[in-house]
Structures are given as C-alpha cells and as structure tokens.
Design a protein around this motif. Structure first.
Motif, PDB file in Angstrom:
ATOM      1  N   UNK A  29     -31.423  74.776  96.927  1.00  0.00           N
ATOM      2  CA  UNK A  29     -32.256  73.803  95.962  1.00  0.00           C
ATOM      3  C   UNK A  29     -33.126  75.098  95.372  1.00  0.00           C
ATOM      4  N   UNK A  30     -33.669  75.394  95.550  1.00  0.00           N
ATOM      5  CA  UNK A  30     -35.461  76.096  95.509  1.00  0.00           C
ATOM      6  C   UNK A  30     -34.732  77.472  94.226  1.00  0.00           C
ATOM      7  N   UNK A  31     -33.566  78.428  95.175  1.00  0.00           N
ATOM      8  CA  UNK A  31     -32.368  79.419  93.989  1.00  0.00           C
ATOM      9  C   UNK A  31     -31.719  78.524  92.751  1.00  0.00           C
ATOM     10  N   UNK A  32     -31.843  77.334  92.231  1.00  0.00           N
ATOM     11  CA  UNK A  32     -30.869  76.419  91.291  1.00  0.00           C
ATOM     12  C   UNK A  32     -32.112  76.100  90.756  1.00  0.00           C
ATOM     13  N   UNK A  33     -33.695  76.176  91.324  1.00  0.00           N
ATOM     14  CA  UNK A  33     -34.764  75.734  90.603  1.00  0.00           C
ATOM     15  C   UNK A  33     -34.531  74.485  90.006  1.00  0.00           C
ATOM     16  N   UNK A  34     -34.182  73.413  91.949  1.00  0.00           N
ATOM     17  CA  UNK A  34     -33.847  72.024  91.200  1.00  0.00           C
ATOM     18  C   UNK A  34     -35.404  71.075  91.622  1.00  0.00           C
ATOM     19  N   UNK A  35     -36.561  71.880  92.143  1.00  0.00           N
ATOM     20  CA  UNK A  35     -37.228  70.482  92.840  1.00  0.00           C
ATOM     21  C   UNK A  35     -38.464  71.767  92.344  1.00  0.00           C
TER      22      UNK A  35
END
Ligand code: PMT
Length: 324
Positions: free
Chosen positions: A148-154
């Motif tokens: 989630x962090x890597x995909x910049x989703x949060x």
C-alpha cells in the motif's frame, strides 16, 4: 481556493473558522492532499476520505483539560483497510493515537515483549528479532502495508482537537473536488457537537476551588451542510449516525438524509456497533449483521459495510455519467 470557500461557507462557518487557529500540520497537510488527489484523479482511481476517532474539545487555551468521547477509531481503521483491498486510494483523517490501519491488530501489545536484542557473534553487532508467535499474522500484514505504501495509496493525516478536525476536513473536501463523483466521504469520526469558542476560553488552567465547575458550551455548526452543498458537491457522501436507543435509528437516519441531502447514512448504536448497522439511502434501507458464527471466526462488519457502499458508489458514478 481558501478565499473562495470562505465566501461560500456561510456566516456560521465563517465565524467558526475565524475563531480558531489552523492546526500545526495545516500547510503540509494541504500540500499533501493536493498532490494525492491530483495523482489519483490522473489515474482515474476512486478515492475515499475516511474520518476516524473522537475529537478533543479544549477547556483552556493553554490546554490542561479537555472533553473527549469514547471512539477508539476501530471503525475507521478497519474500514480503511477494506477500502484499500477494493482498490481505493484512502485519505485517513484520524485522531492522533487512535487505531491505525494494519498496526491496529497489535495495538494492545507491549512491543518490547515481542522483540528481542540478539548479539551476532560473527559481526559483534546487535540486531533485533521479532517473536512471530507474539505478533499473529505479522508477515502478511507487513506485506500488505508495504504494498500500500509503495503504491502511494494511503495518506494518513492526524488531528487532535475538534477545530483541527474541521479545518482538515474542509481542506480535504476542497482538494478532493478534483476527483468529482469518484471521491467518497466516509465520516466515521465521532465529532463533538459542543465547543467553547477560543474567545470565551480561559487562558490558564481552570483552578479547582470551593465551587463546582460550570461550563457554557456552544453548538458546533453541522459541517455536513457546507460539505454537501459547497465543499464537495459532486462527491458521494456517507455520514454515520450514532444512537443509544435502537428504536430511533431509522427515523434519525431518514431525518439526516432529508436535512443534508447526501447519499447514505450508516446508523449504529453504541452497544451493537460491531455486529449490526443499518444502511439507509433515499430509497432503501439495508440491515448489515454479523452472525454468531461470523463473530467467532473474527469476521469484521466493516468488510460488509465497505463492500455495500462501494457498490452504491459504483451506481452513483454511473448515474453521474448519464443523468436522467
Ligand atoms: O471508533 P469506534 O469505537 O469504532 O466507533 C465507531 C463510531 C460509533 C464512532 C462510528 O460508527 C459512528 O457512528 N460515527 C459517527 C458518530 C457521530 O458523530 O454521530 P452523530 O449522530 O453525533 O453525528 C451524525 C453525523 O453528523 C456524523 O457523520 C458527523 O460527522 C456529523 N456531524 C457531527 C458534528 C458536527 N458538528 N457536524 C456534523 O456534520
């Protein structure tokens, strides 16, 4: 943008915001919100603002004492995970130190009981080892969180007081304006209805003495009004309604929908909120429950709530493309 919004907010909101200082993280939060909203608008991704936890209401301007409420932030933190699971980008506007997505599983734990310092004889260096038995499910949890962090989703944003919450909510609504109907508001925070305006607050610690403390508090204007009408008029708005008397749930939810003219009310009671909610729209009402069996298997009602709302959101987006 800010000046535009102030002109539209109406006298109650002008008064409210002019009386309180912006939160310490205001500038950085506004910047982060703008970038996050733009990035996901460009990727045509759905985005949800989840609000979570209670709000503190200070009683003194150099605050020693404040009024608070029961909310743990469970609903918001768990729901945020389920929105991420369904592919939403999530702005998580949460009360400082309330439960957080993913780490909420380990919130009751003393971390020091799960970690051990071990001397590596080869290098002579200390390293830290985790006792996986003390951290159930830690590997998949870490993997999901990292993805989630890597995909910049949060995008997590913190508040502490009622005025910080309202300031950041308005800033978020203005940023999410760019996401149109793909933006959802999921207002699960427990927001105080009463406050003491800064101009009426004592500066120093209220002294204890012979007299009982008497407080005079003012009503907080309902932020759902400008949110739906002015701050985010194209978005899909879900508010929550908390009652302690279950016989009032439906009537109060219907009244909120009629008053604010938004899309959904999720009504719940204090005692049964983990196992039962009533989801009310203009033309439907749906009971969402966990069975005894599901409770024993540690299912989470938020999974069902989020799934149902994301379906309502799909219909809303479709309708906004083809208005009749
Ligand atoms: O955090 P947990 O322990 O898991 O608990 C979850 C919850 C019970 C807090 C959550 O499910 C919930 O019900 N949240 C909303 C609680 C609440 O504030 O209800 P209310 O009936 O007082 O307010 C109704 C709505 O009005 C809310 O969506 C609120 O955002 C909105 N409101 C409140 C104050 C205000 N000044 N303006 C508003 O528009």
């Amino acid at each position: 943008m800010a000046a535009e919004a102030e002109a539209e907010d109406g006298p109650e909101w002008d008064q409210f915001f002019s009386d309180c200082a912006p939160p310490p993280n205001a500038a950085a939060s506004v910047r982060a919100l703008g970038e996050f909203a733009a990035q996901h608008a460009e990727q045509c991704r759905r985005l949800v603002l989840v609000t979570s936890g209670g709000t503190k209401v200070p009683l003194e301007s150099r605050t020693v004492r404040y009024l608070d409420n029961f909310s743990s932030g469970w609903r918001g933190a768990v729901s945020a995970e389920h929105f991420l699971q369904l592919g939403y980008a999530v702005v998580f506007l949460h009360r400082q130190r309330s439960l957080f997505p993913f780490s909420r599983r380990y919130s009751g734990l003393n971390l020091l009981d799960a970690l051990k310092a071990v001397l590596d004889v080869g290098t002579g260096c200390w390293r830290v080892e985790a006792d996986q038995a003390a951290l159930p499910g830690i590997v998949p949890t870490l993997q999901r969180y990292a993805a989630v962090r890597e995909a910049g989703l949060l995008l997590p944003l913190e508040f502490s007081t009622l005025s910080d919450y309202l300031y950041l909510l308005r800033a978020a609504a203005q940023a999410l304006h760019h996401n149109g109907p793909k933006a959802m508001f999921y207002l699960a925070a427990a927001v105080s209805d009463f406050f003491i305006p800064a101009s009426e607050m004592p500066e120093h610690k209220i002294q204890s003495g012979a007299n009982p403390l008497q407080l005079s508090m003012q009503m907080v204007p309902k932020m759902l009004t400008p949110l739906v009408k002015d701050w985010a008029p194209q978005a899909f708005v879900t508010s929550f309604k908390l009652e302690t008397d279950s016989s009032q749930l439906l009537a109060r939810a219907r009244k909120a929908l009629a008053t604010y003219r938004h899309q959904v009310v999720v009504a719940n009671t204090l005692e049964t909120r983990r196992v039962y909610v009533l989801i009310v729209t203009e033309d439907s009402q749906v009971d969402i429950k966990l069975s005894e069996n599901e409770v024993q298997q540690h299912h989470e009602i938020e999974e069902k709530i989020v799934k149902h709302l994301s379906e309502c959101h799909t219909n809303f987006i479709e309708k906004s493309k083809n208005p009749t």
